[in-house]
Write a protein that holds these residues in place. Sequence first.
Motif, PDB file in Angstrom:
ATOM      1  N   PHE A 104      29.415 117.707  39.953  1.00 18.23           N
ATOM      2  CA  PHE A 104      29.640 119.300  40.043  1.00 18.23           C
ATOM      3  C   PHE A 104      30.841 119.792  39.292  1.00 18.23           C
ATOM      4  O   PHE A 104      30.908 120.966  39.090  1.00 18.23           O
ATOM      5  CB  PHE A 104      30.073 119.199  41.638  1.00 18.23           C
ATOM      6  CG  PHE A 104      28.878 118.793  42.729  1.00 18.23           C
ATOM      7  CD1 PHE A 104      27.637 119.187  42.139  1.00 18.23           C
ATOM      8  CD2 PHE A 104      29.221 118.577  44.069  1.00 18.23           C
ATOM      9  CE1 PHE A 104      26.790 118.660  43.325  1.00 18.23           C
ATOM     10  CE2 PHE A 104      28.367 118.225  44.987  1.00 18.23           C
ATOM     11  CZ  PHE A 104      27.004 118.271  44.527  1.00 18.23           C
ATOM     12  N   GLY A 105      31.704 118.701  38.940  1.00 18.18           N
ATOM     13  CA  GLY A 105      32.741 119.248  37.966  1.00 18.18           C
ATOM     14  C   GLY A 105      32.036 119.970  36.691  1.00 18.18           C
ATOM     15  O   GLY A 105      32.393 120.783  36.093  1.00 18.18           O
ATOM     16  N   ILE A 106      30.799 119.101  36.354  1.00 16.02           N
ATOM     17  CA  ILE A 106      30.018 119.635  34.890  1.00 16.02           C
ATOM     18  C   ILE A 106      29.368 121.035  35.203  1.00 16.02           C
ATOM     19  O   ILE A 106      29.672 121.793  34.465  1.00 16.02           O
ATOM     20  CB  ILE A 106      29.166 118.336  34.443  1.00 16.02           C
ATOM     21  CG1 ILE A 106      30.078 117.275  33.958  1.00 16.02           C
ATOM     22  CG2 ILE A 106      28.373 119.107  33.459  1.00 16.02           C
ATOM     23  CD1 ILE A 106      28.944 116.236  33.422  1.00 16.02           C
ATOM     24  N   SER A 107      28.529 120.807  36.464  1.00 18.84           N
ATOM     25  CA  SER A 107      27.557 121.935  36.685  1.00 18.84           C
ATOM     26  C   SER A 107      28.180 123.230  37.054  1.00 18.84           C
ATOM     27  O   SER A 107      27.599 124.372  37.108  1.00 18.84           O
ATOM     28  CB  SER A 107      26.455 121.579  37.358  1.00 18.84           C
ATOM     29  OG  SER A 107      26.978 120.956  38.577  1.00 18.84           O
ATOM     30  N   MET A 108      29.242 123.013  37.650  1.00 17.32           N
ATOM     31  CA  MET A 108      29.868 124.118  38.811  1.00 17.32           C
ATOM     32  C   MET A 108      31.441 124.411  38.127  1.00 17.32           C
ATOM     33  O   MET A 108      31.602 125.600  37.732  1.00 17.32           O
ATOM     34  CB  MET A 108      29.862 124.145  40.336  1.00 17.32           C
ATOM     35  CG  MET A 108      28.370 124.087  40.665  1.00 17.32           C
ATOM     36  SD  MET A 108      28.119 124.122  42.470  1.00 17.32           S
ATOM     37  CE  MET A 108      28.535 122.474  42.685  1.00 17.32           C
ATOM     38  N   LEU A 109      32.127 123.545  38.413  1.00 23.07           N
ATOM     39  CA  LEU A 109      33.680 123.848  38.325  1.00 23.07           C
ATOM     40  C   LEU A 109      34.076 124.038  37.023  1.00 23.07           C
ATOM     41  O   LEU A 109      34.922 125.042  36.535  1.00 23.07           O
ATOM     42  CB  LEU A 109      34.527 122.755  38.921  1.00 23.07           C
ATOM     43  CG  LEU A 109      36.027 122.656  38.681  1.00 23.07           C
ATOM     44  CD1 LEU A 109      36.592 124.413  39.385  1.00 23.07           C
ATOM     45  CD2 LEU A 109      36.936 121.877  39.145  1.00 23.07           C
ATOM     46  N   GLY A 110      33.601 123.077  35.895  1.00 25.66           N
ATOM     47  CA  GLY A 110      33.699 123.048  34.506  1.00 25.66           C
ATOM     48  C   GLY A 110      33.550 124.559  34.037  1.00 25.66           C
ATOM     49  O   GLY A 110      34.513 124.951  33.383  1.00 25.66           O
ATOM     50  N   PRO A 111      32.478 125.334  34.260  1.00 29.21           N
ATOM     51  CA  PRO A 111      32.444 126.530  33.461  1.00 29.21           C
ATOM     52  C   PRO A 111      33.189 127.569  34.015  1.00 29.21           C
ATOM     53  O   PRO A 111      33.784 128.364  33.411  1.00 29.21           O
ATOM     54  CB  PRO A 111      30.830 126.861  34.009  1.00 29.21           C
ATOM     55  CG  PRO A 111      30.312 125.731  34.025  1.00 29.21           C
ATOM     56  CD  PRO A 111      31.217 124.633  34.574  1.00 29.21           C
ATOM     57  N   ALA A 112      33.606 127.554  35.269  1.00 26.90           N
ATOM     58  CA  ALA A 112      34.760 128.391  35.901  1.00 26.90           C
ATOM     59  C   ALA A 112      36.158 128.196  35.246  1.00 26.90           C
ATOM     60  O   ALA A 112      36.809 129.046  35.000  1.00 26.90           O
ATOM     61  CB  ALA A 112      34.738 128.372  37.453  1.00 26.90           C
ATOM     62  N   LEU A 113      36.413 126.698  35.140  1.00 29.44           N
ATOM     63  CA  LEU A 113      37.823 126.408  34.657  1.00 29.44           C
ATOM     64  C   LEU A 113      37.964 126.995  33.090  1.00 29.44           C
ATOM     65  O   LEU A 113      38.661 127.345  32.524  1.00 29.44           O
ATOM     66  CB  LEU A 113      37.634 124.975  34.560  1.00 29.44           C
ATOM     67  CG  LEU A 113      38.417 124.333  35.799  1.00 29.44           C
ATOM     68  CD1 LEU A 113      38.624 122.771  35.669  1.00 29.44           C
ATOM     69  CD2 LEU A 113      39.926 124.794  35.800  1.00 29.44           C
ATOM     70  N   LEU A 114      36.706 126.818  32.375  1.00 24.92           N
ATOM     71  CA  LEU A 114      36.604 127.372  31.029  1.00 24.92           C
ATOM     72  C   LEU A 114      37.148 128.896  30.862  1.00 24.92           C
ATOM     73  O   LEU A 114      37.469 129.330  29.858  1.00 24.92           O
ATOM     74  CB  LEU A 114      35.368 126.828  30.402  1.00 24.92           C
ATOM     75  CG  LEU A 114      35.444 125.456  29.877  1.00 24.92           C
ATOM     76  CD1 LEU A 114      33.612 125.076  29.618  1.00 24.92           C
ATOM     77  CD2 LEU A 114      36.337 125.371  28.807  1.00 24.92           C
ATOM     78  N   LYS A 115      36.336 129.665  31.943  1.00 24.15           N
ATOM     79  CA  LYS A 115      36.527 130.999  31.871  1.00 24.15           C
ATOM     80  C   LYS A 115      37.969 131.488  32.649  1.00 24.15           C
ATOM     81  O   LYS A 115      38.584 132.476  31.950  1.00 24.15           O
ATOM     82  CB  LYS A 115      35.377 131.594  32.537  1.00 24.15           C
ATOM     83  CG  LYS A 115      35.256 133.267  32.538  1.00 24.15           C
ATOM     84  CD  LYS A 115      34.029 133.620  33.130  1.00 24.15           C
ATOM     85  CE  LYS A 115      33.998 135.028  33.163  1.00 24.15           C
ATOM     86  NZ  LYS A 115      33.808 135.660  31.699  1.00 24.15           N
ATOM     87  N   TYR A 116      38.322 130.914  33.720  1.00 26.04           N
ATOM     88  CA  TYR A 116      39.419 131.597  34.472  1.00 26.04           C
ATOM     89  C   TYR A 116      40.689 130.386  34.733  1.00 26.04           C
ATOM     90  O   TYR A 116      41.599 131.075  34.891  1.00 26.04           O
ATOM     91  CB  TYR A 116      38.870 131.581  36.019  1.00 26.04           C
ATOM     92  CG  TYR A 116      37.869 132.772  36.139  1.00 26.04           C
ATOM     93  CD1 TYR A 116      38.081 134.138  35.887  1.00 26.04           C
ATOM     94  CD2 TYR A 116      36.393 132.420  36.242  1.00 26.04           C
ATOM     95  CE1 TYR A 116      37.175 135.084  35.791  1.00 26.04           C
ATOM     96  CE2 TYR A 116      35.500 133.487  36.232  1.00 26.04           C
ATOM     97  CZ  TYR A 116      35.910 134.869  36.148  1.00 26.04           C
ATOM     98  OH  TYR A 116      34.917 135.826  36.055  1.00 26.04           O
ATOM     99  N   GLY A 117      40.536 129.278  34.261  1.00 22.84           N
ATOM    100  CA  GLY A 117      41.870 128.406  34.248  1.00 22.84           C
ATOM    101  C   GLY A 117      42.761 128.682  33.391  1.00 22.84           C
ATOM    102  O   GLY A 117      42.316 129.145  32.133  1.00 22.84           O
ATOM    103  N   ASN A 118      43.957 128.232  33.562  1.00 21.81           N
ATOM    104  CA  ASN A 118      44.940 128.420  32.589  1.00 21.81           C
ATOM    105  C   ASN A 118      44.879 127.150  31.787  1.00 21.81           C
ATOM    106  O   ASN A 118      44.212 126.070  31.895  1.00 21.81           O
ATOM    107  CB  ASN A 118      46.266 128.644  33.282  1.00 21.81           C
ATOM    108  CG  ASN A 118      46.765 127.608  34.082  1.00 21.81           C
ATOM    109  OD1 ASN A 118      46.556 126.099  33.807  1.00 21.81           O
ATOM    110  ND2 ASN A 118      47.503 127.854  35.165  1.00 21.81           N
ATOM    111  N   GLU A 119      45.611 126.953  30.622  1.00 14.89           N
ATOM    112  CA  GLU A 119      45.582 126.049  29.610  1.00 14.89           C
ATOM    113  C   GLU A 119      45.875 124.601  30.308  1.00 14.89           C
ATOM    114  O   GLU A 119      45.356 123.587  30.017  1.00 14.89           O
ATOM    115  CB  GLU A 119      46.633 126.181  28.345  1.00 14.89           C
ATOM    116  CG  GLU A 119      46.495 125.250  27.208  1.00 14.89           C
ATOM    117  CD  GLU A 119      44.802 125.335  26.711  1.00 14.89           C
ATOM    118  OE1 GLU A 119      44.424 124.339  26.111  1.00 14.89           O
ATOM    119  OE2 GLU A 119      44.076 126.350  26.947  1.00 14.89           O
ATOM    120  N   THR A 120      47.130 124.435  31.233  1.00  8.33           N
ATOM    121  CA  THR A 120      47.467 123.503  31.782  1.00  8.33           C
ATOM    122  C   THR A 120      46.203 122.797  32.533  1.00  8.33           C
ATOM    123  O   THR A 120      46.002 121.634  32.825  1.00  8.33           O
ATOM    124  CB  THR A 120      48.677 123.771  32.555  1.00  8.33           C
ATOM    125  OG1 THR A 120      49.626 124.036  31.808  1.00  8.33           O
ATOM    126  CG2 THR A 120      49.215 122.372  33.515  1.00  8.33           C
TER     127      THR A 120
END
Length: 402
Positions: A104-120
């Motif tokens: 689920f990190g690959i299919s869901m959270l990862g794309p959201a982190l790439l778009k909305y997460g900060n660098e840390t």
Amino acid sequence: MTNNANAWSSLEEFRDYARDWLEANCPPLMRSPYSGGDDIVWGGRNPSFQNDDQRLWLERMGKQGWTVPTWPKAYGGGGLTNDEAKVLKEEMQRLNARPALESFGISMLGPALLKYGNETQKTEHLPKIARGEIRWCQGYSEPNAGSDLASLQTKAEDKGDHYLVNGQKVWTSYADHADWIFCLVRTDFEAPKHKGISFLLFDMASEGVSTKPIKLISGYSPFCETFFDNVKVPKENLMGELNAGWTIAKYLLTHERDMIGSGDLGLSLGRSVGEFAATSMGVDDHGRLNDPITRAAISAHEIDKAVFQLTVERARDEAKGGGLGAASSLLKYYGTELNKDAHELMMSCAGSAALEWESERSNNGNLARSWLRTKANSIEGGTSEVQLNIIAKNILGLPKLG
């Protein structure tokens, strides 16, 4: 030749490289479809491997960055273009190589982190996801907030240097096996319901987190109730802006719906519907199914499946690596119907033997249990009714009733 997105002068040159690398690095046991749910590698702090080939395949693909081929190399990805990633997928299919990791990190959270997460947050979480070192679950639905997800009541109170989370989630897939959770919480009870929600990331080992598996009609328990009792979450684990989590939640859902709708349909038993039917029912001297009615039904299904897979590819090409938006609802709706149809056909082909529930011959009733499991496809990730509303409004442009 090094793994560099700009190292190849053409797609054919990359294809040659990918083919050679896969031939040299994909272990023998990984050159076959999954035999069942227990055969999937999910990764995590304490990963489960059925054999050394699974472990080796994950290590090699993770090091290559090909568990997430289009993610930037800085975050553990392969740095491939979308076209190169398609070529890689084709070469894996040619070799019958299975994915090294499902997550689920690959299919869901990862794309959201790439778009909305900060660098840390990106540098902390994305490489671990890519290498299969952390397993995530999704804290969205609640007992009184399913299709109306924005009505969620799990709250996060500001306590200075941390949030204090209290509440309950339900239908949390594999929560009892997950290391971390991405969770929707209410941080403003005065704002309109869509505008008082925030997006938190926190460790499932935190004090106050507990889970309780839910047994399904299939007899399995992949879903859980998840409880939060005064869970302390550091402020730095807030993803995006405070009270702006609904935007992130919707973006992530487009990726979840893409995942649910466009998976490897009809292959839960490691075979296509046609292959399953041939084994179950037998074939004539020309290699055709003896039953012409079943043969016609399977042919129609396979045509629908091929057309759908082409539609998936077109939608992803048009998205150019971004979110699919409303198109994800179309794919989710039709893909789940196709998956249910595949399992109905397999049940029909197997006859009374399909109803076996506990036996070595039936692999502990895998077919019947998988068939029952597909009934949830049109509910999870947003019900079919919700998807049809999204399609009507955002793709067809139909007017609202009333």
